[in-house]
Scaffold this motif. Structure first.
Motif, PDB file in Angstrom:
ATOM      1  N   TYR A   1      33.481  38.337  49.910  1.00 35.56           N
ATOM      2  CA  TYR A   1      33.168  38.346  48.219  1.00 35.56           C
ATOM      3  C   TYR A   1      34.427  38.941  47.381  1.00 35.56           C
ATOM      4  O   TYR A   1      35.154  38.579  46.314  1.00 35.56           O
ATOM      5  CB  TYR A   1      31.839  38.739  47.722  1.00 35.56           C
ATOM      6  N   TRP A   2      34.529  40.387  47.855  1.00 32.66           N
ATOM      7  CA  TRP A   2      35.552  40.834  47.004  1.00 32.66           C
ATOM      8  C   TRP A   2      36.889  40.595  47.385  1.00 32.66           C
ATOM      9  O   TRP A   2      37.692  40.460  46.387  1.00 32.66           O
ATOM     10  CB  TRP A   2      35.675  42.365  47.713  1.00 32.66           C
ATOM     11  N   ALA A   3      37.186  39.999  48.466  1.00 32.62           N
ATOM     12  CA  ALA A   3      38.749  39.642  48.621  1.00 32.62           C
ATOM     13  C   ALA A   3      38.831  38.335  47.762  1.00 32.62           C
ATOM     14  O   ALA A   3      39.923  38.234  47.138  1.00 32.62           O
ATOM     15  CB  ALA A   3      38.693  39.077  50.035  1.00 32.62           C
ATOM     16  N   VAL A   4      37.953  37.531  47.666  1.00 32.87           N
ATOM     17  CA  VAL A   4      37.956  36.202  46.779  1.00 32.87           C
ATOM     18  C   VAL A   4      38.144  36.646  45.267  1.00 32.87           C
ATOM     19  O   VAL A   4      38.687  35.909  44.467  1.00 32.87           O
ATOM     20  CB  VAL A   4      36.590  35.162  47.113  1.00 32.87           C
ATOM     21  N   GLN A   5      37.221  37.629  44.912  1.00 32.59           N
ATOM     22  CA  GLN A   5      37.023  38.135  43.343  1.00 32.59           C
ATOM     23  C   GLN A   5      38.479  38.399  43.071  1.00 32.59           C
ATOM     24  O   GLN A   5      39.037  38.155  41.978  1.00 32.59           O
ATOM     25  CB  GLN A   5      35.988  38.995  43.369  1.00 32.59           C
ATOM     26  N   PHE A   6      39.036  39.524  43.931  1.00 30.04           N
ATOM     27  CA  PHE A   6      40.360  40.095  43.483  1.00 30.04           C
ATOM     28  C   PHE A   6      41.453  39.068  43.330  1.00 30.04           C
ATOM     29  O   PHE A   6      42.438  39.035  42.644  1.00 30.04           O
ATOM     30  CB  PHE A   6      40.596  41.085  44.441  1.00 30.04           C
ATOM     31  N   ALA A   7      41.453  38.093  44.453  1.00 28.91           N
ATOM     32  CA  ALA A   7      42.569  36.917  44.577  1.00 28.91           C
ATOM     33  C   ALA A   7      42.097  36.166  43.392  1.00 28.91           C
ATOM     34  O   ALA A   7      43.304  35.730  42.763  1.00 28.91           O
ATOM     35  CB  ALA A   7      42.496  36.233  45.849  1.00 28.91           C
ATOM     36  N   ALA A   8      41.199  35.813  43.140  1.00 30.10           N
ATOM     37  CA  ALA A   8      40.877  34.880  41.771  1.00 30.10           C
ATOM     38  C   ALA A   8      41.481  35.576  40.730  1.00 30.10           C
ATOM     39  O   ALA A   8      41.882  34.860  39.815  1.00 30.10           O
ATOM     40  CB  ALA A   8      39.520  34.475  42.132  1.00 30.10           C
ATOM     41  N   ALA A   9      41.071  36.719  40.479  1.00 29.63           N
ATOM     42  CA  ALA A   9      41.608  37.386  39.156  1.00 29.63           C
ATOM     43  C   ALA A   9      42.933  37.209  39.134  1.00 29.63           C
ATOM     44  O   ALA A   9      43.517  37.008  37.956  1.00 29.63           O
ATOM     45  CB  ALA A   9      41.120  38.951  39.237  1.00 29.63           C
ATOM     46  N   VAL A  10      43.594  37.762  40.108  1.00 36.94           N
ATOM     47  CA  VAL A  10      45.184  37.641  40.121  1.00 36.94           C
ATOM     48  C   VAL A  10      45.762  36.073  39.747  1.00 36.94           C
ATOM     49  O   VAL A  10      46.625  36.182  39.009  1.00 36.94           O
ATOM     50  CB  VAL A  10      45.630  38.058  41.454  1.00 36.94           C
ATOM     51  N   CYS A  11      45.082  35.232  40.420  1.00 40.56           N
ATOM     52  CA  CYS A  11      45.657  33.652  40.339  1.00 40.56           C
ATOM     53  C   CYS A  11      45.111  33.296  38.670  1.00 40.56           C
ATOM     54  O   CYS A  11      46.256  32.907  38.141  1.00 40.56           O
ATOM     55  CB  CYS A  11      44.744  32.919  41.184  1.00 40.56           C
ATOM     56  N   GLY A  12      44.095  33.881  38.093  1.00 41.15           N
ATOM     57  CA  GLY A  12      43.825  33.403  36.859  1.00 41.15           C
ATOM     58  C   GLY A  12      44.889  34.072  35.624  1.00 41.15           C
ATOM     59  O   GLY A  12      45.397  33.368  34.744  1.00 41.15           O
ATOM     60  N   SER A  13      45.154  35.400  36.148  1.00 41.14           N
ATOM     61  CA  SER A  13      46.180  35.869  35.235  1.00 41.14           C
ATOM     62  C   SER A  13      47.520  35.499  35.232  1.00 41.14           C
ATOM     63  O   SER A  13      48.345  35.484  34.371  1.00 41.14           O
ATOM     64  CB  SER A  13      46.140  37.549  35.130  1.00 41.14           C
ATOM     65  N   LEU A  14      48.035  35.413  36.620  1.00 43.13           N
ATOM     66  CA  LEU A  14      49.100  34.937  36.906  1.00 43.13           C
ATOM     67  C   LEU A  14      49.515  33.433  36.273  1.00 43.13           C
ATOM     68  O   LEU A  14      50.441  33.080  35.851  1.00 43.13           O
ATOM     69  CB  LEU A  14      49.723  34.713  38.362  1.00 43.13           C
ATOM     70  N   LEU A  15      48.336  32.709  36.142  1.00 42.30           N
ATOM     71  CA  LEU A  15      48.436  31.221  35.524  1.00 42.30           C
ATOM     72  C   LEU A  15      48.781  31.231  34.253  1.00 42.30           C
ATOM     73  O   LEU A  15      49.356  30.626  33.548  1.00 42.30           O
ATOM     74  CB  LEU A  15      47.192  30.545  36.075  1.00 42.30           C
TER      75      LEU A  15
END
Length: 268
Positions: free
Chosen positions: A118-132
């Motif tokens: 869960y943590w790996a997905v959460q942090f990766a998703a947060a980065v993807c959202g802001s980079l987008l």
């Protein structure tokens, strides 16, 4: 004739529950089981977590940049909190917050292997959202990055611990029995974030979510103060689990189901 044989020979005699049925009988209520050996189940859980977390940081970062570039001013803290509150007015069937995941893992509602994923997905998703958001709008408005006042990092971390403690304690208490999927849970969580954000937003951002702060910080290339929004929420979550245990005792089966999200199927 043995006792077991005598019991078996009496058709009218009630059988003692065994296995999962015994667990349910001892803790009360059916548990929602997610089969992590089933790729379909795992994909659904993690996809929901990824989309929710990425959507959160994309809306926050994109909103900050749009208002800064086209609205003539940076995103005000209360507006940031309002976006978060509106975001939470949906079905809370996933965590979207590493602090919440930590709390459920500490309370043994979910395994540590599941928590790490869960943590790996959460942090990766947060980065993807802001980079987008950065790809569309640049780094205007600091992409809604949370930053403490100069020279007040430890004070900000302590404040984050306090407000995250309240948030996690609320979630742990609401994830119980008939309140598990009640229609007012999103309102309660959103109202809490809005209330504390109005106070803490101008001070240090009122993140209450390490991943929410991590995404914008990575996107703008400044992780110098991210530790504030990691240490504070983690400490708050740990304390909340301890207080919840004192107030309500061990988690019930329904609460374990809340940790995993909306059940894919129910078993007895």
């Amino acid at each position: 004739m043995s006792t077991s044989e005598a019991g078996a020979a009496q058709p009218g005699r009630a059988m003692e529950p065994v296995g999962k049925a015994a667990l349910i009988a001892s803790v009360g209520g059916a548990r929602g089981y997610a089969d992590w050996t089933n790729p379909d189940h795992r994909l659904r859980r993690l996809l929901a977590e990824f989309l929710g977390m990425a959507g959160l940081t994309f809306v926050l970062s994109g909103g900050a940049a749009i208002l800064a570039r086209y609205g003539g001013r940076a995103l005000q803290p209360w507006q940031t909190v309002l976006v978060v509150a509106v975001y939470f007015l949906g079905d809370i069937s996933a965590h979207f917050n590493p602090a919440t995941t930590l709390a459920f893992a500490l309370r043994r509602d979910m395994g540590w292997a599941m928590a790490v994923i869960y943590w790996a997905v959460q942090f990766a998703a947060a980065v993807c959202g802001s980079l987008l958001a950065r790809a569309f709008f640049g780094t205007a408005g600091n992409l809604a990055a949370t930053m403490p006042k100069p020279g007040q990092s430890w004070q900000a971390a302590a404040f984050e611990a306090i407000i995250t403690f309240g948030l996690v304690l609320m979630v742990l208490n609401l994830a119980n029995g008939p309140k598990l999927n009640g229609p007012f849970i999103p309102l309660a969580v959103g109202a809490y974030i809005l209330a504390w954000g109005t106070m803490g937003g101008p001070y240090e951002g009122a993140s209450m979510n390490p991943a929410r702060s991590f995404g914008p910080d990575v996107a703008i290339g400044n992780l110098s103060t991210w530790w504030v929004y990691l240490i504070g929420p983690v400490a708050g979550a740990v304390i909340a689990v301890g207080v919840a245990h004192v107030l309500r005792g061990p988690a019930r089966a329904q609460e374990a189901g809340a940790a995993e999200g909306t059940p894919l199927h129910r078993t007895v």
